[in-house]
Design a protein around this motif. Structure first.
Motif, PDB file in Angstrom:
ATOM      1  N   UNK A  63       7.142   2.268  -2.990  1.00 25.15           N
ATOM      2  CA  UNK A  63       6.926   1.246  -4.008  1.00 25.15           C
ATOM      3  C   UNK A  63       6.867  -0.136  -3.380  1.00 25.15           C
ATOM      4  N   UNK A  64       7.697  -0.361  -2.379  1.00 23.36           N
ATOM      5  CA  UNK A  64       7.715  -1.652  -1.696  1.00 23.36           C
ATOM      6  C   UNK A  64       6.380  -1.916  -1.013  1.00 23.36           C
ATOM      7  N   UNK A  65       5.830  -0.892  -0.376  1.00 29.48           N
ATOM      8  CA  UNK A  65       4.545  -1.033   0.295  1.00 29.48           C
ATOM      9  C   UNK A  65       3.435  -1.302  -0.719  1.00 29.48           C
ATOM     10  N   UNK A  66       3.471  -0.604  -1.856  1.00 28.98           N
ATOM     11  CA  UNK A  66       2.464  -0.812  -2.903  1.00 28.98           C
ATOM     12  C   UNK A  66       2.538  -2.236  -3.440  1.00 28.98           C
ATOM     13  N   UNK A  67       3.767  -2.751  -3.573  1.00 31.62           N
ATOM     14  CA  UNK A  67       3.941  -4.121  -4.062  1.00 31.62           C
ATOM     15  C   UNK A  67       3.347  -5.127  -3.082  1.00 31.62           C
ATOM     16  N   UNK A  68       3.580  -4.898  -1.783  1.00 30.82           N
ATOM     17  CA  UNK A  68       3.030  -5.789  -0.761  1.00 30.82           C
ATOM     18  C   UNK A  68       1.496  -5.795  -0.801  1.00 30.82           C
ATOM     19  N   UNK A  69       0.934  -4.591  -0.958  1.00 35.12           N
ATOM     20  CA  UNK A  69      -0.522  -4.497  -1.015  1.00 35.12           C
ATOM     21  C   UNK A  69      -1.079  -5.265  -2.215  1.00 35.12           C
ATOM     22  N   UNK A  70      -0.417  -5.109  -3.371  1.00 29.94           N
ATOM     23  CA  UNK A  70      -0.876  -5.809  -4.570  1.00 29.94           C
ATOM     24  C   UNK A  70      -0.844  -7.319  -4.373  1.00 29.94           C
ATOM     25  N   UNK A  71       0.194  -7.805  -3.707  1.00 30.86           N
ATOM     26  CA  UNK A  71       0.298  -9.237  -3.437  1.00 30.86           C
ATOM     27  C   UNK A  71      -0.851  -9.718  -2.557  1.00 30.86           C
ATOM     28  N   UNK A  72      -1.381  -8.804  -1.740  1.00 33.95           N
ATOM     29  CA  UNK A  72      -2.496  -9.145  -0.852  1.00 33.95           C
ATOM     30  C   UNK A  72      -3.859  -8.888  -1.502  1.00 33.95           C
ATOM     31  N   UNK A  73      -3.862  -8.451  -2.754  1.00 37.06           N
ATOM     32  CA  UNK A  73      -5.123  -8.200  -3.440  1.00 37.06           C
ATOM     33  C   UNK A  73      -5.682  -6.815  -3.194  1.00 37.06           C
ATOM     34  N   UNK A  74      -4.779  -5.846  -2.937  1.00 39.85           N
ATOM     35  CA  UNK A  74      -5.190  -4.465  -2.671  1.00 39.85           C
ATOM     36  C   UNK A  74      -4.396  -3.528  -3.570  1.00 39.85           C
ATOM     37  N   UNK A  75      -5.106  -2.678  -4.320  1.00 39.30           N
ATOM     38  CA  UNK A  75      -4.455  -1.699  -5.187  1.00 39.30           C
ATOM     39  C   UNK A  75      -4.645  -0.307  -4.596  1.00 39.30           C
ATOM     40  N   UNK A  76      -3.540   0.421  -4.403  1.00 41.01           N
ATOM     41  CA  UNK A  76      -3.612   1.763  -3.816  1.00 41.01           C
ATOM     42  C   UNK A  76      -3.355   2.825  -4.875  1.00 41.01           C
ATOM     43  N   UNK A  77      -4.243   3.855  -4.877  1.00 44.39           N
ATOM     44  CA  UNK A  77      -4.065   4.997  -5.768  1.00 44.39           C
ATOM     45  C   UNK A  77      -4.055   6.256  -4.914  1.00 44.39           C
ATOM     46  N   UNK A  78      -2.923   6.972  -4.907  1.00 37.14           N
ATOM     47  CA  UNK A  78      -2.793   8.186  -4.108  1.00 37.14           C
ATOM     48  C   UNK A  78      -3.552   9.329  -4.779  1.00 37.14           C
ATOM     49  N   UNK A  79      -4.465   9.937  -4.028  1.00 33.76           N
ATOM     50  CA  UNK A  79      -5.248  11.057  -4.532  1.00 33.76           C
ATOM     51  C   UNK A  79      -4.626  12.379  -4.098  1.00 33.76           C
ATOM     52  N   UNK A  80      -4.217  12.454  -2.824  1.00 33.33           N
ATOM     53  CA  UNK A  80      -3.588  13.661  -2.294  1.00 33.33           C
ATOM     54  C   UNK A  80      -2.631  13.246  -1.183  1.00 33.33           C
ATOM     55  N   UNK A  81      -1.359  13.674  -1.239  1.00 37.12           N
ATOM     56  CA  UNK A  81      -0.390  13.240  -0.224  1.00 37.12           C
ATOM     57  C   UNK A  81      -0.661  13.879   1.136  1.00 37.12           C
ATOM     58  N   UNK A  82      -0.246  13.181   2.179  1.00 35.52           N
ATOM     59  CA  UNK A  82      -0.384  13.716   3.524  1.00 35.52           C
ATOM     60  C   UNK A  82       0.847  14.492   3.936  1.00 35.52           C
TER      61      UNK A  82
END
Length: 339
Positions: free
Chosen positions: A2-21
C-alpha cells in the motif's frame, strides 16, 4: 504494498495488479537486466504497441536499469514488480511525453531498421516540439497531443548485474569503441570458415556501434572522420558478404556512398563494379573497372578476368534471348484445305 502504491499515486502513476508474481521483490541495483512484455494503450483502450505482436516476432523488451533509458517511467514502475507479475500502470502525461520517440525506435528495431532512423540530431524534447513526422500517424498524433498512457507489463526475468553479457545498446561509448576490433576479428574468422550469414551480422553490429558513436559528433570533425575511417573496412567486408549472398543493389548503394567520400578507395570501386556486372549494368561496370585500373594497375589480371566473365555472361544471355524469340514473328506456312 500500500505504501508503494501511495508513492506511485503521488508521482502521477496508478498501479493495477493483474496477476501476482512469485518470490521476494528484487532490490533492482543499477546494472540489473529486466526482460518484459509490454502493451501500450491510450486511456480509451486503443492499443498503440504490443511486444507480443509487434512485427510478428513476440520478442520481449530488455532493459538495463540505471542506463538512463529515455522513458524513465518504465524503470520506475518495474522496480515495484516481482518476477512473473502482470500489472497495468496508468501514467500522467509528464511521464509519457517521450513515448512517441521510444515507440518509433522500438518499431524500427522490430523490423530490422536502425532504431534512430527518422530521428533528428537533437535531444528528445526538441524533437517533441518540432513538426518532424515520426513516420506513423498514431505516433504523430500522440506527439502533437501528449496524454496519459496505460502500460500493461509482464515481468519475465530479473537478472542481477554480472550474470549476463551486455548487449551493445546497453554499453557505454568507451565499451562500444573497445568492442569493435573484437567484432571485426570475429567477423573475419566466420568469413574464413564460410559462415557468411554470421559474418555479415558481425560486420553489421560493428558498423552499428560506430554509427551510434558517430551520430554524437559533428560531420567533418576530427572525431567523426576517425570513426568513419573505422567504419569503412567493416562496410567493405559487409559488402563482400552481400556480394556472395546476391544482394547486388545493396552493394552498389553502400559502395557508392564510399566512393562519394573517398575517391581513391579501390576496393569500393572493385566491389561496385562486380555488383554492376551481376545486374547487367555493363557500362557502369566497365567504368568502375577502368577506375580500379587507374587507381591500382597491379589489379589488371583480376579486372581482365572479371571482364571476360561478364562478357561471357552477356553473350550467353543474348544467345538465350535469340533462341527464345526465334520464329516468334515468322509467318506460319499456309495449310491446304479441300472443299
Amino acid at each position: 504494498m500500500e505504501e508503494e502504491a501511495r508513492k506511485l499515486l503521488e508521482e502521477g502513476i496508478s498501479k493495477k495488479l493483474v496477476s501476482p508474481g512469485k518470490g521476494a521483490l528484487s532490490t533492482f541495483p543499477n546494472g540489473t537486466k529486466v526482460v518484459f512484455h509490454y502493451r501500450t494503450s491510450l486511456c480509451d483502450g486503443t492499443v498503440l504497441d504490443d511486444s507480443r505482436t509487434m512485427a510478428g516476432t513476440s520478442k520481449p523488451m530488455e532493459l538495463i536499469l540505471g542506463k538512463k533509458f529515455k522513458l524513465a517511467v518504465w524503470e520506475r514502475v518495474i522496480i515495484t514488480m516481482r518476477q512473473g507479475e502482470i500489472a497495468e500502470f496508468t501514467c500522467d502525461t509528464k511521464h509519457t511525453a517521450l513515448y512517441p520517440l521510444v515507440s518509433q525506435s522500438l518499431r524500427n528495431i522490430s523490423v530490422g531498421k536502425d532504431p534512430l532512423e527518422g530521428q533528428r540530431h537533437c535531444c528528445g524534447i526538441a524533437q517533441i516540439h518540432s513538426h518532424h513526422s515520426l513516420g506513423h500517424k498514431d505516433l504523430d498524433h500522440l506527439q502533437a497531443n501528449p496524454q496519459p498512457l496505460a502500460f500493461t507489463i509482464e515481468l519475465l526475468e530479473v537478472l542481477p548485474p554480472g550474470s549476463f553479457q551486455l548487449d551493445v545498446w546497453a554499453m557505454t561509448d568507451e565499451e562500444k569503441l573497445a568492442l569493435v576490433p573484437q567484432i571485426h576479428e570475429e567477423g573475419n574468422m566466420l568469413f574464413k570458415q564460410g559462415q557468411i550469414k554470421e559474418a555479415t551480422e558481425k560486420y553489421y553490429n560493428g558498423i552499428a556501434c560506430l554509427k551510434n558513436l558517430q551520430m554524437k559528433e559533428h560531420p567533418g570533425d576530427e572525431a567523426w572522420i576517425k570513426l568513419d575511417h573505422m567504419i569503412t573496412p567493416l562496410l567493405l567486408n559487409y559488402c563482400q558478404c552481400k556480394l556472395l549472398q546476391g544482394q547486388y543493389y545493396e552493394v552498389i548503394e553502400h559502395c557508392s556512398s564510399l566512393t562519394f567520400k573517398y575517391e581513391d578507395n579501390v576496393k569500393a570501386f572493385y566491389k561496385r563494379a562486380k555488383a554492376h556486372a551481376a545486374v547487367w549494368n555493363e557500362a557502369e561496370a566497365r567504368a568502375d573497372f577502368a577506375k580500379v585500373l587507374e587507381l591500382d594497375p597491379s589489379l589488371g589480371p583480376s579486372v581482365a578476368k572479371e571482364l571476360r566473365a561478364m562478357e561471357e555472361r552477356i553473350r550467353t544471355k543474348e544467345k538465350e534471348e535469340k533462341g527464345r524469340y526465334k520464329g516468334l514473328f515468322n509467318t506460319p506456312p499456309a495449310t491446304a484445305t479441300t472443299g
